[in-house]
Every structure is written in C-alpha cells, then in structure tokens.
Design a protein around this motif. Structure first.
Motif, PDB file in Angstrom:
ATOM      1  N   ARG A 154       0.915  -1.291  -0.121  1.00 21.26           N
ATOM      2  CA  ARG A 154      -0.019   0.083   0.094  1.00 21.26           C
ATOM      3  C   ARG A 154       0.825   1.235   0.075  1.00 21.26           C
ATOM      4  N   GLU A 155       2.080   1.225   0.650  1.00 19.36           N
ATOM      5  CA  GLU A 155       2.744   2.258   0.578  1.00 19.36           C
ATOM      6  C   GLU A 155       3.458   2.656  -0.873  1.00 19.36           C
ATOM      7  N   ALA A 156       3.764   1.447  -1.498  1.00 15.04           N
ATOM      8  CA  ALA A 156       4.503   1.599  -2.818  1.00 15.04           C
ATOM      9  C   ALA A 156       3.137   1.930  -3.847  1.00 15.04           C
ATOM     10  N   ARG A 157       2.014   1.423  -3.635  1.00 11.74           N
ATOM     11  CA  ARG A 157       1.095   1.622  -4.678  1.00 11.74           C
ATOM     12  C   ARG A 157      -0.345   1.900  -3.801  1.00 11.74           C
ATOM     13  N   PRO A 158      -0.546   3.122  -3.536  1.00 11.97           N
ATOM     14  CA  PRO A 158      -1.690   3.251  -2.651  1.00 11.97           C
ATOM     15  C   PRO A 158      -3.070   3.124  -3.182  1.00 11.97           C
ATOM     16  N   VAL A 159      -3.167   3.056  -4.311  1.00 17.29           N
ATOM     17  CA  VAL A 159      -4.506   2.607  -5.064  1.00 17.29           C
ATOM     18  C   VAL A 159      -4.979   1.279  -4.989  1.00 17.29           C
ATOM     19  N   THR A 160      -4.152   0.475  -4.311  1.00 14.61           N
ATOM     20  CA  THR A 160      -4.500  -1.143  -4.221  1.00 14.61           C
ATOM     21  C   THR A 160      -5.548  -1.294  -2.996  1.00 14.61           C
ATOM     22  N   ARG A 161      -6.167  -2.267  -3.208  1.00 20.15           N
ATOM     23  CA  ARG A 161      -7.281  -2.550  -2.389  1.00 20.15           C
ATOM     24  C   ARG A 161      -6.715  -4.001  -1.833  1.00 20.15           C
ATOM     25  N   VAL A 162      -6.347  -5.040  -2.585  1.00 13.53           N
ATOM     26  CA  VAL A 162      -5.753  -6.305  -2.401  1.00 13.53           C
ATOM     27  C   VAL A 162      -6.821  -7.103  -1.581  1.00 13.53           C
ATOM     28  N   ILE A 163      -7.821  -7.338  -2.194  1.00 15.37           N
ATOM     29  CA  ILE A 163      -8.947  -7.857  -1.651  1.00 15.37           C
ATOM     30  C   ILE A 163      -8.720  -9.375  -1.487  1.00 15.37           C
ATOM     31  N   TYR A 164      -7.937  -9.902  -2.172  1.00 20.97           N
ATOM     32  CA  TYR A 164      -7.669 -11.501  -2.107  1.00 20.97           C
ATOM     33  C   TYR A 164      -6.471 -11.812  -1.365  1.00 20.97           C
ATOM     34  N   ALA A 165      -6.015 -10.519  -0.344  1.00 21.52           N
ATOM     35  CA  ALA A 165      -5.173 -11.130   0.711  1.00 21.52           C
ATOM     36  C   ALA A 165      -5.495 -12.013   1.683  1.00 21.52           C
ATOM     37  N   PRO A 166      -6.588 -12.153   2.084  1.00 22.97           N
ATOM     38  CA  PRO A 166      -6.987 -13.276   2.798  1.00 22.97           C
ATOM     39  C   PRO A 166      -6.797 -14.585   2.592  1.00 22.97           C
ATOM     40  N   ASP A 167      -7.363 -14.655   1.281  1.00 21.78           N
ATOM     41  CA  ASP A 167      -7.076 -15.921   0.513  1.00 21.78           C
ATOM     42  C   ASP A 167      -5.487 -16.445   0.520  1.00 21.78           C
ATOM     43  N   ALA A 168      -4.693 -15.359   0.079  1.00 22.39           N
ATOM     44  CA  ALA A 168      -3.282 -15.571  -0.127  1.00 22.39           C
ATOM     45  C   ALA A 168      -2.710 -15.883   1.459  1.00 22.39           C
ATOM     46  N   LEU A 169      -3.021 -15.279   2.471  1.00 19.08           N
ATOM     47  CA  LEU A 169      -3.039 -15.808   3.791  1.00 19.08           C
ATOM     48  C   LEU A 169      -3.149 -17.058   4.005  1.00 19.08           C
ATOM     49  N   MET A 170      -4.374 -17.701   3.794  1.00 12.06           N
ATOM     50  CA  MET A 170      -4.749 -18.781   4.108  1.00 12.06           C
ATOM     51  C   MET A 170      -4.022 -19.813   3.436  1.00 12.06           C
ATOM     52  N   HIS A 171      -3.711 -19.456   2.227  1.00 15.39           N
ATOM     53  CA  HIS A 171      -3.007 -20.423   1.264  1.00 15.39           C
ATOM     54  C   HIS A 171      -1.732 -20.582   1.844  1.00 15.39           C
ATOM     55  N   PHE A 172      -0.947 -19.401   2.120  1.00 18.55           N
ATOM     56  CA  PHE A 172       0.326 -19.558   2.896  1.00 18.55           C
ATOM     57  C   PHE A 172       0.529 -20.233   4.193  1.00 18.55           C
ATOM     58  N   TYR A 173      -0.484 -20.031   4.998  1.00 15.40           N
ATOM     59  CA  TYR A 173      -0.513 -20.777   6.345  1.00 15.40           C
ATOM     60  C   TYR A 173      -1.047 -22.274   6.140  1.00 15.40           C
ATOM     61  N   GLY A 174      -1.787 -22.500   5.114  1.00 11.96           N
ATOM     62  CA  GLY A 174      -2.130 -23.899   4.871  1.00 11.96           C
ATOM     63  C   GLY A 174      -1.054 -24.905   4.377  1.00 11.96           C
ATOM     64  N   GLU A 175      -0.242 -24.230   3.468  1.00 12.32           N
ATOM     65  CA  GLU A 175       0.766 -24.857   3.216  1.00 12.32           C
ATOM     66  C   GLU A 175       1.716 -25.251   4.113  1.00 12.32           C
ATOM     67  N   ARG A 176       2.065 -24.303   5.012  1.00  9.72           N
ATOM     68  CA  ARG A 176       2.828 -24.527   6.064  1.00  9.72           C
ATOM     69  C   ARG A 176       2.036 -25.573   7.148  1.00  9.72           C
ATOM     70  N   ILE A 177       0.996 -25.473   7.372  1.00 10.34           N
ATOM     71  CA  ILE A 177       0.232 -26.337   8.279  1.00 10.34           C
ATOM     72  C   ILE A 177       0.453 -27.771   7.784  1.00 10.34           C
ATOM     73  N   TRP A 178       0.021 -27.934   6.409  1.00 11.66           N
ATOM     74  CA  TRP A 178       0.068 -29.344   6.041  1.00 11.66           C
ATOM     75  C   TRP A 178       1.457 -29.916   5.668  1.00 11.66           C
ATOM     76  N   SER A 179       2.187 -29.105   5.202  1.00 10.34           N
ATOM     77  CA  SER A 179       3.523 -29.639   4.747  1.00 10.34           C
ATOM     78  C   SER A 179       4.724 -29.554   5.826  1.00 10.34           C
ATOM     79  N   SER A 180       4.270 -29.458   7.102  1.00  3.81           N
ATOM     80  CA  SER A 180       5.365 -29.476   7.844  1.00  3.81           C
ATOM     81  C   SER A 180       5.076 -30.094   9.149  1.00  3.81           C
ATOM     82  N   ASP A 181       6.265 -30.386   9.888  1.00  2.01           N
ATOM     83  CA  ASP A 181       5.947 -31.209  11.099  1.00  2.01           C
ATOM     84  C   ASP A 181       5.547 -30.179  12.344  1.00  2.01           C
ATOM     85  N   SER A 182       5.651 -28.867  11.950  1.00  6.66           N
ATOM     86  CA  SER A 182       5.708 -27.820  13.047  1.00  6.66           C
ATOM     87  C   SER A 182       4.203 -27.766  13.617  1.00  6.66           C
TER      88      SER A 182
END
Length: 189
Positions: A154-182
């Motif tokens: 948002r600092e770099a490109r203030p016009v952004t809305r990034v409405i799919y950020a929650p999906d990206a976050l869930m994808h990222f953490y989902g990958e970590r949850i299911w692909s690691s032993d942590s």
C-alpha cells in the motif's frame, strides 16, 4: 490472530484519500528490491511498447500477469524475449481465490523468488486487486510478516485494495500447516 490483524489493516486503508488518477494506475511501483507492481501494458501498440520499455529499463526479469481477460505473452516474447512471462490468470470477481492460482504462479516462478538478480513485476488490469494480492502472497513466501507485506504494498501503490489478501494468507498458512511437522499453533500465531 494473524488473519485478524490483516483484516484490521485492510479496513484501515482509506481509499477516499488516495484517489485514482490515470497516472497513479499507470505507474510502476517498487514494493521492495526485486518486486514491482503495475497495471497492464496498455491497449494500443504504442502504449504497450512504451510501458514495456519502462519495465525493461527497470530491470524486470519476470512478469506475472494475473489477468484472465487478456495476455501480452506474445508481445513480450517478441519485444523483450529475455523476460520470463508467467501467465497466472484469475477473474476479478471478488470471490475466493483457489489455492491453484497461487500454486501455479509459485511453481512457474521457481527459484526466481530467491534469486537476488531477479526483478519480478506483478500486474493485473489496473494493479488494484489481483496483481497486488499475488504480490502479497509472494512476499509471504519470501518471509515477510503479513501486515508488513500489506503495508509495503500500500505504501508503494496506494490505489491497491488487495481484496484477495486473506485468500493468500490462508493459502500460505495452509501450505505451512499441511507440509511441515511444526505445531499448528506455532504456524498461525
């Protein structure tokens, strides 16, 4: 907790003070060294050539195009064959982004995310939702904290809305949850 912080940051972004002029949408905006956001090349051949020239001058090595409605792959291959073009199409319909969208781009980027000589330019039609959301996912992959990544975009490109950020976050953490032993609590807190 992380999702809650992200959603609070989303709500706190005031688009009314930003405005969106043609020039603000057409810029190339550096999020950090190695990651640039922009909009599509353009409609006319002249506009495409001028904008591609700007991208080449910026040192872009990889383009991630998130538009489903068009592709400039042939144009880039003809006029800047040294740039790797990744077509990661998705509709800008406001619905949830499927994991396959993120997976495809990450797979196609390969080692470019960790190569210090790579400069990735991520875009969609206007550079407001799809492109910035994919850039957010790439920042997460690079080890950024979610709110810091969103703020950098948002600092770099203030016009952004990034409405799919929650999906990206869930994808990222989902990958970590299911692909690691942590322990899951370590991953999501």
């Amino acid at each position: 907790e992380t999702l809650k912080l992200l959603l609070e940051a989303q709500r706190g972004h005031d688009l009314t003070r930003v405005g969106s002029t043609y020039e603000s949408l057409r810029g190339i905006d550096t999020v950090h060294e190695g990651l640039i956001l922009s909009c599509q090349l353009g409609e006319s051949l002249n506009e495409k050539a001028n904008r591609l020239g700007q991208w080449v001058a910026a040192g872009v090595t990889h383009i991630v195009d998130c538009r489903i409605e068009d592709s400039d792959e042939e144009f880039v291959a003809l006029h800047a064959p040294h740039i790797t073009y990744i077509y990661a199409p998705t509709d800008d319909d406001g619905l949830e982004r499927e994991p396959e969208w993120f997976d495809g781009a990450l797979l196609d980027l390969g080692t470019a995310l960790t190569d210090p000589d790579s400069i990735l330019l991520v875009h969609c039609a206007a550079g407001i939702n799809r492109g910035p959301s994919m850039a957010f996912r790439l920042l997460l992959e690079a080890g950024w904290e979610p709110v810091a990544a969103l703020n950098a975009i948002r600092e770099a490109r203030p016009v952004t809305r990034v409405i799919y950020a929650p999906d990206a976050l869930m994808h990222f953490y989902g990958e970590r949850i299911w692909s690691s032993d942590s322990d899951v609590t370590e991953v999501v807190s």
